[in-house]
Design an enzyme around this catalytic site. Sequence first.
Site, PDB file in Angstrom:
ATOM      1  N   HIS A 173     -44.652-101.332 -65.974  1.00 30.99           N
ATOM      2  CA  HIS A 173     -43.323-101.534 -66.551  1.00 30.99           C
ATOM      3  C   HIS A 173     -42.599-102.528 -65.636  1.00 30.99           C
ATOM      4  O   HIS A 173     -42.845-102.542 -64.424  1.00 30.99           O
ATOM      5  CB  HIS A 173     -42.609-100.175 -66.555  1.00 30.99           C
ATOM      6  CG  HIS A 173     -41.299-100.146 -67.279  1.00 30.99           C
ATOM      7  ND1 HIS A 173     -40.155-100.703 -66.753  1.00 30.99           N
ATOM      8  CD2 HIS A 173     -40.944 -99.604 -68.462  1.00 30.99           C
ATOM      9  CE1 HIS A 173     -39.152-100.498 -67.599  1.00 30.99           C
ATOM     10  NE2 HIS A 173     -39.601 -99.843 -68.646  1.00 30.99           N
ATOM     11  N   ASP A 189     -45.474 -94.798 -60.363  1.00 31.49           N
ATOM     12  CA  ASP A 189     -44.477 -94.688 -61.424  1.00 31.49           C
ATOM     13  C   ASP A 189     -44.955 -93.547 -62.329  1.00 31.49           C
ATOM     14  O   ASP A 189     -45.934 -93.693 -63.063  1.00 31.49           O
ATOM     15  CB  ASP A 189     -44.394 -96.019 -62.177  1.00 31.49           C
ATOM     16  CG  ASP A 189     -43.490 -95.936 -63.402  1.00 31.49           C
ATOM     17  OD1 ASP A 189     -43.094 -94.811 -63.790  1.00 31.49           O
ATOM     18  OD2 ASP A 189     -43.188 -96.991 -63.984  1.00 31.49           O
ATOM     19  N   GLN A 200     -44.187 -91.828 -67.266  1.00 32.99           N
ATOM     20  CA  GLN A 200     -44.918 -91.407 -68.472  1.00 32.99           C
ATOM     21  C   GLN A 200     -45.932 -90.307 -68.187  1.00 32.99           C
ATOM     22  O   GLN A 200     -46.646 -89.882 -69.096  1.00 32.99           O
ATOM     23  CB  GLN A 200     -45.643 -92.609 -69.105  1.00 32.99           C
ATOM     24  CG  GLN A 200     -44.743 -93.753 -69.515  1.00 32.99           C
ATOM     25  CD  GLN A 200     -43.745 -93.362 -70.600  1.00 32.99           C
ATOM     26  OE1 GLN A 200     -43.915 -92.368 -71.315  1.00 32.99           O
ATOM     27  NE2 GLN A 200     -42.670 -94.138 -70.729  1.00 32.99           N
ATOM     28  N   LYS A 211     -36.902 -88.537 -70.014  1.00 35.54           N
ATOM     29  CA  LYS A 211     -38.176 -88.585 -70.751  1.00 35.54           C
ATOM     30  C   LYS A 211     -38.866 -87.223 -70.769  1.00 35.54           C
ATOM     31  O   LYS A 211     -39.933 -87.058 -71.328  1.00 35.54           O
ATOM     32  CB  LYS A 211     -39.111 -89.620 -70.120  1.00 35.54           C
ATOM     33  CG  LYS A 211     -38.612 -91.066 -70.262  1.00 35.54           C
ATOM     34  CD  LYS A 211     -39.628 -92.015 -69.703  1.00 35.54           C
ATOM     35  CE  LYS A 211     -39.062 -93.380 -69.388  1.00 35.54           C
ATOM     36  NZ  LYS A 211     -38.760 -94.209 -70.549  1.00 35.54           N
ATOM     37  N   CYS A 250     -40.970-103.482 -72.175  1.00 35.01           N
ATOM     38  CA  CYS A 250     -40.828-103.841 -70.744  1.00 35.01           C
ATOM     39  C   CYS A 250     -42.181-104.043 -70.076  1.00 35.01           C
ATOM     40  O   CYS A 250     -42.350-103.731 -68.885  1.00 35.01           O
ATOM     41  CB  CYS A 250     -40.012-102.799 -69.986  1.00 35.01           C
ATOM     42  SG  CYS A 250     -38.308-102.709 -70.492  1.00 35.01           S
TER      43      CYS A 250
END
Lengths: 89, 409
Positions: B122, B199, B202, B225, B371
Amino acid sequence: MIPLEDYVARIEETCGAEKDFIVIFKYDKKDDAIKKILQKAKKEKAISTIIFELTFQDVSFRLYGTGKAIFRNLKDKNGLQKVLSDLLL
Amino acid sequence: MFDPHKIREDFPILKRKINNYTLIYFDNAASSQKPRQVIEAIKDFYENHNSNVHRAVHTLSQEASELYERAHDEVADFIHADGMEEIIFVRGTTEAINLVAYSWGLRNLKKGDEVIVSLMEHHSNIVPWEILSKLNGFNIKYVGVSDDGTLNYEAYEELISEKTKIVCFSHVSNFSGVINDVKRIAKIAHDHGALILIDGAQSVPHLPTHVKDLDVDFLAFSGHKMLGPTGIGVLYGKCEILEKMEPFQGGGEMIREVLFDSITKRCTITWNDLPWKFEAGTPNICDGIGLMEAVRYLRRLGMENVQAHEYTLTEYAMKHMLECQKIEIYGPEDASAKCGIIPFNVEGFSSHDVALLLDNYGIMVRSGFHCTQPLHAIFKLKSSARASFYIYNTREEIDSFIEVLKEIE
């Protein structure tokens, strides 16, 4: 003559390489906007009253019955506003 | 028993009609919906406990402080961190990565050093490093992806050296949903003395997360999220690394003492304990408490069950999408290698057209670059549509989605 802002709620430049514009018409004006656009633009294709493939002043766009439209290959927002003005005002 | 139909009852928004159709929300990779329990926790805080945290002696502040600290504790438990000292509340994944870049990177990366970033990232895990490299003069090396959208693991072995100080990559791609092998890259990085930053935007909402088992040095993720409110996110950091780091921002809350020296005419500052050292100013107390409630909700469901449910949906959706002649799906074909995300295009339509057409039927999907412009360039895509699932999505919703896709074809 009513201003463009009375019809248009939002204009979004799409994310992606296409650089299209999404126009979202105000809920209470969408039917009026669709009617005016269909009177002026050339209808290339239509799926029921859900989607209309249209052209106007060499600009191709899709108009959705939900009151949204996607305009393709316009140089910038000024160009879009001119097309919208010619269609709606 | 994991029952998405029962779960749906906790989500008021899912009863909404859009264009006279019941809402089908398939944009969970962008942001999840919120259960009643989270909404109620936020309401309860403002109605009954609202106050600033720490350093006040009155009852409300004590209550707010206890709740806010408990939120850190429960998030720590959720990802199997050692304790709340390792949990810093921030605005979201982006701020968490920027915190590492500016607190750790600004002082530890210099000319001649290298940072390894993947092209799967991202933009929020690319841009901070590019900005910082312009300031500090270090080099960034990019790892590419294979045709099926998986990371090029061999490239890590080739690119890493003693110059490498940190390796940054996502646990799960927000474009393809592919699950990366964190342990494998962690080992390569640690063998060369480099840190890793994950990261987890997700992954943490969708997979069981065990930071110690994965051996991650930093993990960034967002509350919104994973059923929580917007404006709250987490940076996990190993305690021994955080202890050595200087704060990102200065202000109240993050200091223990500010002493004015009448001789030097300057102030001497002592930092507060972890995690407060990195939480300058009045924090986002209420949304932190909302995040705690979201974590409790997910723990009740069991993250193994969440993962299994999303796998079932992804496999089912991909199978039926691939039956459509004009649909192309990107990333691995094996649903078990993915995490509830399906990027796709319909021949003859732009992704935005597809999203608008689905919107006509009350189905929300994302369109654009998500993104991940470098990754779209690798796949030679102008943009893509993306369907992403979560705990409240059902097979019936996927059937409706497929029906509309077939109509578009």
